[in-house]
Design a protein around this motif. Structure first.
Motif, PDB file in Angstrom:
ATOM      1  N   UNK A   4       0.825  -1.203   0.000  1.00  0.00           N
ATOM      2  CA  UNK A   4       0.000   0.000   0.000  1.00  0.00           C
ATOM      3  C   UNK A   4       0.860   1.255   0.000  1.00  0.00           C
ATOM      4  N   UNK A   5       0.400   2.339  -0.673  1.00  0.00           N
ATOM      5  CA  UNK A   5       1.171   3.584  -0.679  1.00  0.00           C
ATOM      6  C   UNK A   5       1.425   4.129   0.722  1.00  0.00           C
ATOM      7  N   UNK A   6       0.437   4.003   1.619  1.00  0.00           N
ATOM      8  CA  UNK A   6       0.623   4.503   2.977  1.00  0.00           C
ATOM      9  C   UNK A   6       1.776   3.791   3.662  1.00  0.00           C
ATOM     10  N   UNK A   7       1.831   2.462   3.526  1.00  0.00           N
ATOM     11  CA  UNK A   7       2.906   1.701   4.148  1.00  0.00           C
ATOM     12  C   UNK A   7       4.253   2.019   3.516  1.00  0.00           C
ATOM     13  N   UNK A   8       4.274   2.171   2.202  1.00  0.00           N
ATOM     14  CA  UNK A   8       5.533   2.448   1.505  1.00  0.00           C
ATOM     15  C   UNK A   8       6.114   3.796   1.908  1.00  0.00           C
ATOM     16  N   UNK A   9       5.266   4.792   2.128  1.00  0.00           N
ATOM     17  CA  UNK A   9       5.746   6.126   2.468  1.00  0.00           C
ATOM     18  C   UNK A   9       6.013   6.298   3.951  1.00  0.00           C
ATOM     19  N   UNK A  10       5.373   5.469   4.796  1.00  0.00           N
ATOM     20  CA  UNK A  10       5.485   5.649   6.244  1.00  0.00           C
ATOM     21  C   UNK A  10       6.925   5.547   6.723  1.00  0.00           C
ATOM     22  N   UNK A  11       7.682   4.594   6.202  1.00  0.00           N
ATOM     23  CA  UNK A  11       9.052   4.407   6.660  1.00  0.00           C
ATOM     24  C   UNK A  11       9.891   5.653   6.403  1.00  0.00           C
ATOM     25  N   UNK A  12       9.714   6.259   5.224  1.00  0.00           N
ATOM     26  CA  UNK A  12      10.494   7.457   4.893  1.00  0.00           C
ATOM     27  C   UNK A  12      10.058   8.648   5.737  1.00  0.00           C
ATOM     28  N   UNK A  13       8.747   8.803   5.945  1.00  0.00           N
ATOM     29  CA  UNK A  13       8.263   9.943   6.718  1.00  0.00           C
ATOM     30  C   UNK A  13       8.625   9.834   8.188  1.00  0.00           C
ATOM     31  N   UNK A  14       8.578   8.633   8.749  1.00  0.00           N
ATOM     32  CA  UNK A  14       8.939   8.443  10.152  1.00  0.00           C
ATOM     33  C   UNK A  14      10.421   8.732  10.396  1.00  0.00           C
ATOM     34  N   UNK A  15      11.239   8.558   9.359  1.00  0.00           N
ATOM     35  CA  UNK A  15      12.683   8.707   9.522  1.00  0.00           C
ATOM     36  C   UNK A  15      13.074  10.115   9.929  1.00  0.00           C
ATOM     37  N   UNK A  16      12.303  11.123   9.514  1.00  0.00           N
ATOM     38  CA  UNK A  16      12.708  12.493   9.834  1.00  0.00           C
ATOM     39  C   UNK A  16      11.569  13.368  10.344  1.00  0.00           C
ATOM     40  N   UNK A  17      10.404  12.776  10.623  1.00  0.00           N
ATOM     41  CA  UNK A  17       9.298  13.565  11.166  1.00  0.00           C
ATOM     42  C   UNK A  17       9.595  13.968  12.610  1.00  0.00           C
ATOM     43  N   UNK A  18       9.155  15.167  13.025  1.00  0.00           N
ATOM     44  CA  UNK A  18       9.281  15.549  14.435  1.00  0.00           C
ATOM     45  C   UNK A  18       8.599  14.520  15.331  1.00  0.00           C
TER      46      UNK A  18
END
Length: 381
Positions: free
Chosen positions: A287-301
């Protein structure tokens, strides 16, 4: 013939020269880093021209349209960037490959003398006004900006109460600005005024086997009984945790997967012979949500990351927390990847296989259960 030969020599060079780039109403240049024939555009120009959301963190950049996002890792070496289809960082500027971006966000991409990147204007299909909520449906995904007591839907057009057409898009005038705006997908935008209750992450413990499926047997102990006992011990240590089966019952995979899809964290528990402890992660996530989550969690506040983990997660971060918790017991986890059904979910899902030798006594099971619970707490922090 001489002219033809010269043309063959110069055509590749000409193909790599900068070309005119038209992005909506913006004009720039399409560059070809590394001479590989891959057209790149500058992210701020693209975002400005098409009304896209732009997010840049350390080592990556993302562009978004409504619920759709495309994340690119950033590379400074232009040849490596083009070879990997990554973002290219040139000084203070960032460039991304245009065709993959267009495919991910549904942009129109045309290459002739120059390159044209555009979005057709979105049409407003309907408005539903509910208590403390307004839902708007468009013919495609749109981005929206809250500006004072109004919301501007970029590159959109339509008619209706409180709506006015502007050069940049469609404006909805309101009595008070919404407290929350989000994109559930399918060209929808939801505005809400009720203060949202802070969502809490949910944890699913999935004891493998059950009912007619006993699993393995070792020394009179059945896998289905050991996994249920262990799941109960872990759940007792975690708030908002649930167990996929309450007794010795058969739970179809479809039912387990349905529960897993809605959970923030899923640990599917199994037992193996001996004393090894094995950890299995998804090899790919669909899923797109799962694919993007790893990248967003890496640098999200930190606060945003905590909220994101309610809806989507990074199984590798969960694996690291489990490895650390078990190493405190002197246990080294063996890690592998594969197409495991219960791990291909938006949340962080893993399969944990514990050697039966580590589950023979209640004290030993408590140790293992505490390690699992501690790892989940650490991951969700």
């Amino acid at each position: 013939m001489r002219f033809f030969a010269l043309a063959l020599v110069f055509l590749p060079a000409l193909a790599q020269a900068p070309r005119l780039l038209l992005v909506g109403g913006e004009v720039g240049q399409a560059l070809y880093p590394g001479g590989r024939g891959v057209a790149y555009g500058e992210v701020r120009l693209i975002a400005r021209g098409l009304g896209l959301a732009l997010w840049q963190g350390e080592g990556q950049v993302a562009l978004g349209l409504g619920s759709r996002y495309k994340v690119f890792p950033l590379v400074e070496n232009e040849a490596q960037a083009a070879a990997r289809g990554a973002g290219w960082k040139r000084g203070q500027e960032v460039f991304v490959p245009l065709r993959p971006l267009s495919e991910a966000l549904g942009l129109e991409y045309r290459a002739q003398e120059g390159i044209l990147l555009q979005l057709p204007w979105a049409r407003l299909l309907g408005v539903e006004r509910r208590p403390l909520q307004i839902l708007l449906r468009f013919s495609r995904e749109v981005n929206a900006l809250v500006e004072g007591n109004s919301v501007l839907f970029l590159l959109a057009q339509g008619e209706g109460a409180g709506l006015s057409q502007e050069a940049r898009g469609l404006r909805l005038t309101l009595e008070t600005p919404p407290t929350r705006l989000y994109y559930p997908g399918g060209g929808q935008v939801i505005l809400e005024w009720s203060p949202p209750a802070r969502p809490r992450p949910t944890v699913l413990l999935d004891p493998g086997h059950g009912g007619k499926d006993p699993g393995i047997s070792a020394g009179g102990l059945l896998e289905k009984d050991l996994t249920l006992d262990l799941a109960r011990r872990v759940a007792a240590r975690l708030p908002n945790a649930r167990v996929s089966r309450q007794g010795d019952e058969t739970v179809p995979l479809e039912a387990r997967l349905s529960l897993a899809q809605a959970a923030s964290v899923v640990v599917s528990l199994h037992v193996t012979q001996g004393s090894a402890v094995n950890l299995y992660l998804p090899k790919a996530r669909s899923t797109p949500l799962a694919q993007n989550a790893e990248a967003l969690l890496a640098s999200a506040p930190a606060e945003q990351a905590t909220l994101l983990k309610v809806y989507a997660g990074d199984p590798r971060r969960l694996a690291e927390a489990l490895e650390k918790a078990f190493s405190a017991l002197g246990i080294v986890l063996a890690r592998a990847e594969g197409p495991y059904a219960l791990t291909d979910i938006p949340g962080a899902g893993v399969v944990l296989e514990v050697g039966v030798e580590r589950l023979k006594t209640p004290e030993a099971r408590n140790q293992v259960a505490e390690a699992i619970a501690q790892a989940i707490r650490t991951y969700l922090e």
